[in-house]
Motif scaffolding. Structure first.
Motif, short mmCIF file in Angstrom:
data_model
loop_
_atom_site.label_atom_id
_atom_site.label_comp_id
_atom_site.label_asym_id
_atom_site.label_seq_id
_atom_site.Cartn_x
_atom_site.Cartn_y
_atom_site.Cartn_z
N ALA A 147 0.65 -6.89 -14.03
CA ALA A 147 -0.77 -6.60 -14.28
C ALA A 147 -1.39 -6.12 -12.97
O ALA A 147 -1.16 -6.72 -11.91
CB ALA A 147 -1.47 -7.86 -14.76
N ILE A 148 -2.19 -5.05 -13.06
CA ILE A 148 -2.75 -4.47 -11.83
C ILE A 148 -3.62 -5.45 -11.06
O ILE A 148 -3.50 -5.60 -9.85
CB ILE A 148 -3.58 -3.20 -12.18
N ARG A 149 -4.51 -6.16 -11.77
CA ARG A 149 -5.47 -7.03 -11.08
C ARG A 149 -4.82 -8.29 -10.50
O ARG A 149 -4.96 -8.57 -9.32
CB ARG A 149 -6.51 -7.49 -12.08
N SER A 150 -4.07 -9.00 -11.34
CA SER A 150 -3.55 -10.30 -10.90
C SER A 150 -2.20 -10.16 -10.20
O SER A 150 -1.80 -11.06 -9.46
CB SER A 150 -3.37 -11.21 -12.12
N LYS A 160 -7.93 0.77 -16.50
CA LYS A 160 -8.46 2.01 -15.89
C LYS A 160 -7.38 2.97 -15.42
O LYS A 160 -7.66 4.04 -14.90
CB LYS A 160 -9.37 1.64 -14.72
N GLY A 161 -6.11 2.56 -15.59
CA GLY A 161 -5.03 3.43 -15.13
C GLY A 161 -3.75 2.62 -15.01
O GLY A 161 -3.71 1.44 -15.38
N HIS A 162 -2.70 3.28 -14.50
CA HIS A 162 -1.46 2.54 -14.23
C HIS A 162 -0.76 3.17 -13.04
O HIS A 162 -1.08 4.29 -12.63
CB HIS A 162 -0.56 2.49 -15.47
N PRO A 172 -5.07 18.49 -3.32
CA PRO A 172 -5.08 17.38 -2.36
C PRO A 172 -6.03 16.26 -2.78
O PRO A 172 -7.05 16.51 -3.42
CB PRO A 172 -5.56 18.04 -1.06
N GLY A 173 -5.65 15.04 -2.45
CA GLY A 173 -6.51 13.89 -2.76
C GLY A 173 -6.42 12.91 -1.59
O GLY A 173 -5.38 12.80 -0.94
N HIS A 174 -7.53 12.24 -1.29
CA HIS A 174 -7.51 11.35 -0.13
C HIS A 174 -7.35 9.89 -0.56
O HIS A 174 -7.91 9.46 -1.56
CB HIS A 174 -8.76 11.55 0.73
N ARG A 175 -6.58 9.18 0.27
CA ARG A 175 -6.26 7.77 0.00
C ARG A 175 -7.50 6.94 -0.33
O ARG A 175 -7.47 6.10 -1.24
CB ARG A 175 -5.56 7.23 1.25
N ASP A 176 -8.59 7.15 0.39
CA ASP A 176 -9.75 6.28 0.21
C ASP A 176 -10.32 6.40 -1.21
O ASP A 176 -10.78 5.41 -1.78
CB ASP A 176 -10.85 6.61 1.23
N ALA A 177 -10.26 7.62 -1.76
CA ALA A 177 -10.76 7.80 -3.13
C ALA A 177 -9.87 7.03 -4.10
O ALA A 177 -10.35 6.38 -5.04
CB ALA A 177 -10.79 9.28 -3.47
N LEU A 178 -8.57 7.09 -3.87
CA LEU A 178 -7.65 6.37 -4.77
C LEU A 178 -7.84 4.86 -4.63
O LEU A 178 -7.90 4.12 -5.63
CB LEU A 178 -6.20 6.76 -4.44
N LEU A 179 -7.97 4.41 -3.39
CA LEU A 179 -8.16 2.97 -3.18
C LEU A 179 -9.46 2.49 -3.81
O LEU A 179 -9.56 1.36 -4.29
CB LEU A 179 -8.12 2.63 -1.69
N GLY A 180 -10.47 3.37 -3.83
CA GLY A 180 -11.74 3.04 -4.48
C GLY A 180 -11.50 2.80 -5.97
O GLY A 180 -12.04 1.86 -6.56
N HIS A 181 -10.66 3.62 -6.56
CA HIS A 181 -10.38 3.47 -7.98
C HIS A 181 -9.61 2.17 -8.26
O HIS A 181 -9.78 1.54 -9.30
CB HIS A 181 -9.58 4.68 -8.46
N TYR A 182 -8.74 1.81 -7.32
CA TYR A 182 -7.92 0.60 -7.49
C TYR A 182 -8.44 -0.54 -6.61
O TYR A 182 -7.67 -1.34 -6.08
CB TYR A 182 -6.45 0.92 -7.18
N SER A 198 -9.89 -3.33 -7.22
CA SER A 198 -9.64 -4.73 -7.59
C SER A 198 -8.17 -5.00 -7.86
O SER A 198 -7.82 -6.01 -8.49
CB SER A 198 -10.48 -5.08 -8.82
N ALA A 199 -7.29 -4.12 -7.36
CA ALA A 199 -5.84 -4.32 -7.60
C ALA A 199 -5.31 -5.48 -6.76
O ALA A 199 -5.89 -5.85 -5.74
CB ALA A 199 -5.09 -3.03 -7.27
N ALA A 200 -4.17 -6.03 -7.20
CA ALA A 200 -3.52 -7.13 -6.47
C ALA A 200 -3.17 -6.65 -5.05
O ALA A 200 -2.91 -5.46 -4.84
CB ALA A 200 -2.25 -7.53 -7.22
N PRO A 201 -3.12 -7.59 -4.07
CA PRO A 201 -2.90 -7.20 -2.67
C PRO A 201 -1.63 -6.36 -2.46
O PRO A 201 -1.65 -5.39 -1.71
CB PRO A 201 -2.82 -8.54 -1.94
N ALA A 202 -0.53 -6.72 -3.13
CA ALA A 202 0.72 -5.97 -2.89
C ALA A 202 0.57 -4.52 -3.34
O ALA A 202 1.05 -3.60 -2.68
CB ALA A 202 1.89 -6.63 -3.64
N LEU A 203 -0.13 -4.31 -4.47
CA LEU A 203 -0.31 -2.94 -4.95
C LEU A 203 -1.24 -2.18 -4.02
O LEU A 203 -0.99 -1.02 -3.68
CB LEU A 203 -0.86 -2.96 -6.39
N ARG A 204 -2.29 -2.83 -3.56
CA ARG A 204 -3.20 -2.14 -2.62
C ARG A 204 -2.47 -1.79 -1.33
O ARG A 204 -2.67 -0.72 -0.76
CB ARG A 204 -4.43 -3.00 -2.33
N ALA A 205 -1.58 -2.69 -0.89
CA ALA A 205 -0.80 -2.39 0.33
C ALA A 205 0.08 -1.16 0.10
O ALA A 205 0.20 -0.29 0.96
CB ALA A 205 0.05 -3.60 0.72
#
Ligand SMILES: Cc1cc2nc3c(=O)[nH]c(=O)nc-3n(C[C@H](O)[C@H](O)[C@H](O)COP(=O)(O)OP(=O)(O)OC[C@H]3O[C@@H](n4cnc5c(N)ncnc54)[C@H](O)[C@@H]3O)c2cc1C
Length: 395
Positions: free
Chosen positions: A78-81, A214-216, A246-256, A258-265
């Motif tokens: 699960a993305i969040r938990s 919101k995505g996978h 092109p897409g920038h990391r910060d925009a993607l991280l904004g979308h994710y 509330s993702a779990a720490p490992a996924l955000r890393a």
């Protein structure tokens, strides 16, 4: 007996596989590609047994084994938990069940292997840097016109024109289909990173799949295990242009956010990302007169079942087997091609759309999905795809 003259439009994975398979059947193939060279565009690509079996039969197994990885399983979280939801068995279980491996490769590696094979095939003439502009069917021959980068226009006649020119196909129009593909509300982000830059718990020989409303996100090792390919899908109303916006990391991280720490890393690793929009188009006619279509040009499919390249490879093998080495009855072969392929490609398109809804489910639907995954277990999850991975192109 002489073979047919066949013009294949587009040297993507479908066009290259078809050219190779058709030349091996004794046909004279002219393969026309608008790009002037093959740069490294695109990233990971999954080759399930229905496709790897065909490539092995074409003699590409040894070359592919050098660059492919064979993940042992898919781990679904699960993305969040970050909580595990279930697993899908791949690796040895899948290889034994379907007598062919589930490989993941870099798109550029597969393209290079196919291109090398095509270049050493005397029956294929590769014409690069030419964009096909018009295609016309006729009773004795089909004709196309291509334009070079310098603007020079040339015409070419063939017994058969095979459209393999991707989702924005021009050849598809020659079969009367002028409708554009439909944007399905998702943009995919992709990046690769060195395996040692990936959080340790995600760097194993497995595919990771993270699900949320919101995505996978999907990630797996490629390039013989040196790199990890990451694709993150975002729901958004506006499509982007082409395969590599092109897409920038910060925009993607904004979308994710509330993702779990490992996924955000994981998502924080690559700075620059490339994006493409997800389109599909209902499969209509696959052949008529002296024109046939294959791959994304005939039936673009959402990537939620990872079957875009596999279907193109299946199409290529099926068509080549029907156009046997003796000068075949073209009308009959093309009618069989359409009859053999249409129901299957429509089913894959449908299932891919359905998978998108299941991946992005929330609330009770997500709860039910998770229960089913747990109940089925890793091997039960794989068995659900017997109809897909068990496909064998006629010899
Ligand atoms: C540059 C690129 C990057 C991609 N990246 C990804 C990715 O990262 N992830 C993913 O899931 N899928 C990606 N895909 C799509 C994936 O490769 C296909 O879904 C799948 O392999 C089926 O391929 P195909 O051969 O039917 O079509 P495609 O792979 O789209 O190949 C079509 C080919 O036809 C050529 N062409 C198009 N129009 C003309 C014309 N008028 N005249 C001559 N040649 C023409 C194109 O240049 C291209 O080489 C990418 C495709 C391309 C072209």
């Amino acid at each position: 007996m002489t073979g047919l003259s066949i013009a294949v439009v587009g040297a993507g994975i479908g066009g290259l596989t078809a050219s190779l398979a058709l030349a091996r059947q004794g046909h004279a193939v002219t393969l026309i590609e608008r790009r002037t060279g093959f740069s490294e565009v695109g990233a990971g690509l999954q080759l399930s047994p229905n496709a790897s079996r065909i490539l092995i039969r074409l003699g590409l197994g040894a070359a592919l084994r050098r660059v492919a990885t064979e993940p042992r399983r898919v781990v679904v979280r699960a993305i969040r938990s970050g909580e595990p939801i279930g697993q899908v068995a791949l690796g040895a279980f899948l290889r034994e069940r379907f007598e062919a491996p589930y490989w993941v490769v870099h798109r550029a590696d597969l393209q290079t292997i196919l291109l090398d094979a095509v270049r050493s095939e005397p029956g294929v003439r590769l014409v690069m840097g030419r964009s096909v502009e018009t295609v016309e069917d006729g009773p004795g021959e089909a004709r196309l016109a291509w334009v070079s980068a310098g603007g020079a226009r040339e015409t070419h006649a063939a017994d058969l024109i095979l459209g393999a020119d991707g989702v924005w196909s021009k050849v598809r129009r020659a079969l009367g289909d002028n409708s554009p593909p439909a944007y399905r509300g998702h943009v995919a982000w992709r990046a690769t990173l060195a395996r040692d830059a990936v959080p340790a718990e995600l760097a194993g020989d497995e595919t990771g799949l993270w699900l949320g409303p919101k995505g996978h996100v999907v990630h797996y090792p490629i390039a013989g295990g040196r790199l990890v390919n990451v694709v993150a899908v975002e729901r958004t109303a506006t499509p982007v242009d082409g395969w590599a916006a092109p897409g920038h990391r910060d925009a993607l991280l904004g979308h994710y956010a509330s993702a779990a720490p490992a996924l955000r890393a994981l998502l924080s690793g690559p700075r620059e990302w490339l994006r493409w929009s997800l389109f599909d188009h209902p499969a209509g006619r696959l052949a008529g007169g002296r024109i046939a279509l294959l791959g994304d040009c005939a039936h673009p499919v959402l990537p939620f079942l990872a079957q875009g390249a596999a279907l193109a490879i299946e199409d290529a093998a099926t068509l080549a087997s029907l156009l046997g080495p003796e000068r075949p009855d073209l009308a009959r072969a093309l009618a069989s091609y359409e009859a053999q392929r249409l129901a299957r490609v429509r089913r894959v398109q449908r299932e891919a759309r359905r998978n998108g809804r299941v991946y992005h489910a929330g609330g009770l639907v997500a709860f039910g999905r998770n229960q089913v995954m747990r109940r089925l277990g890793p091997e039960g999850m794989t068995r659900r795809y017997d109809w897909l991975y068990g496909f064998r192109a006629p010899e």
